[in-house]
Scaffold this active site. Structure first.
Site, PDB file in Angstrom:
ATOM      1  CD  GLU A  55     -26.493  11.094  19.121  1.00  0.00           C
ATOM      2  OE1 GLU A  55     -25.343  11.225  19.573  1.00  0.00           O
ATOM      3  OE2 GLU A  55     -27.251  10.168  19.463  1.00  0.00           O
ATOM      4  CG  HIS A 105     -23.317   8.461  19.402  1.00  0.00           C
ATOM      5  ND1 HIS A 105     -23.486   9.321  20.459  1.00  0.00           N
ATOM      6  CD2 HIS A 105     -22.087   7.915  19.566  1.00  0.00           C
ATOM      7  CE1 HIS A 105     -22.410   9.319  21.218  1.00  0.00           C
ATOM      8  NE2 HIS A 105     -21.550   8.466  20.706  1.00  0.00           N
ATOM      9  CB  CYS A 146     -22.763   7.114  24.042  1.00  0.00           C
ATOM     10  SG  CYS A 146     -20.993   6.852  23.737  1.00  0.00           S
TER      11      CYS A 146
END
EC number: 4.3.2.10
Length: 202
Positions: A186, A184, A77
């Site tokens: 994650e 992202h 990001c």
């Protein structure tokens, strides 16, 4: 494996810590030059303001440390954006791994919302080198990932995957030992987990 996550004044870092823990590795969260230089892998994540982030990184000498890392590095990001040459967010010079300037999304119709937020498909670049393919292998034909951002990196020679919101832009980039995701991983379910596995297995 020794995995270091760059500690600076950015949001979302602990979600990355937890994602790596779910893969069976306990990472270190650090702003120590020695720990970053001696790690097997380095992750450079973040949400937040580019000017504030670069101010912190420069004050602690981390901009030079990151630029000179030789092991695999993954920018996520804002981490992707800070690895570029310059950002419109705060009109700030960044670390300069990628010869590209970060731009703000400019809506062209009423439906265009900024920040861009949500699940978007990514498209693999037709021509990627073998090292770039390592990051993006085994993602399936139409991988969807989760984005939250107001700024983007235009498509450039280092783009290895694109996304399309208002215009096509760099979803993933690669140069030397530096890899990036604008989205992202994650927060991107199985696809994001696979990307993190691919990075850790380099």
């Amino acid at each position: 494996m020794n995995v270091a996550i760059v500690k600076y004044n950015a949001g979302n870092i602990y979600s990355v810590v937890n994602a790596i823990k779910r893969l069976g590795i306990i990472p270190i969260l650090t702003d120590s030059a020695d720990e970053l230089q001696n790690a097997d892998k380095v992750i450079f994540p973040g949400q937040g303001n580019a000017l504030e982030a670069m101010t912190y990184l420069k004050a602690h000498g981390l901009d030079k440390v990151i630029k000179n890392l030789r092991q695999p590095v993954l920018g996520i990001c804002v981490g992707q954006q800070l690895l570029c040459r310059h950002s419109e967010e705060g009109d700030v010079d960044c670390i300069g791994i990628f010869d590209a300037d970060v731009k703000r999304f400019q809506p062209t119709q009423h439906e265009d919302k900024v920040p861009a937020m949500g699940w978007e498909e990514i498209y693999m670049a037709d021509e990627k080198d073998d090292a770039a393919n390592v990051l993006l292998k085994d993602l399936g034909k139409h991988p969807y990932v989760y984005f939250v951002h107001s700024y983007y990196v235009p498509v450039c020679e280092n783009t290895i995957a694109t996304a399309d919101y208002i215009l096509p832009y760099s979803a993933c980039m690669h140069k030397g030992n530096f890899y990036t995701c604008q989205f992202h991983p994650e927060k991107s379910g199985d696809v994001g987990e696979q990307i993190l596995k691919n990075f850790l297995n380099m």
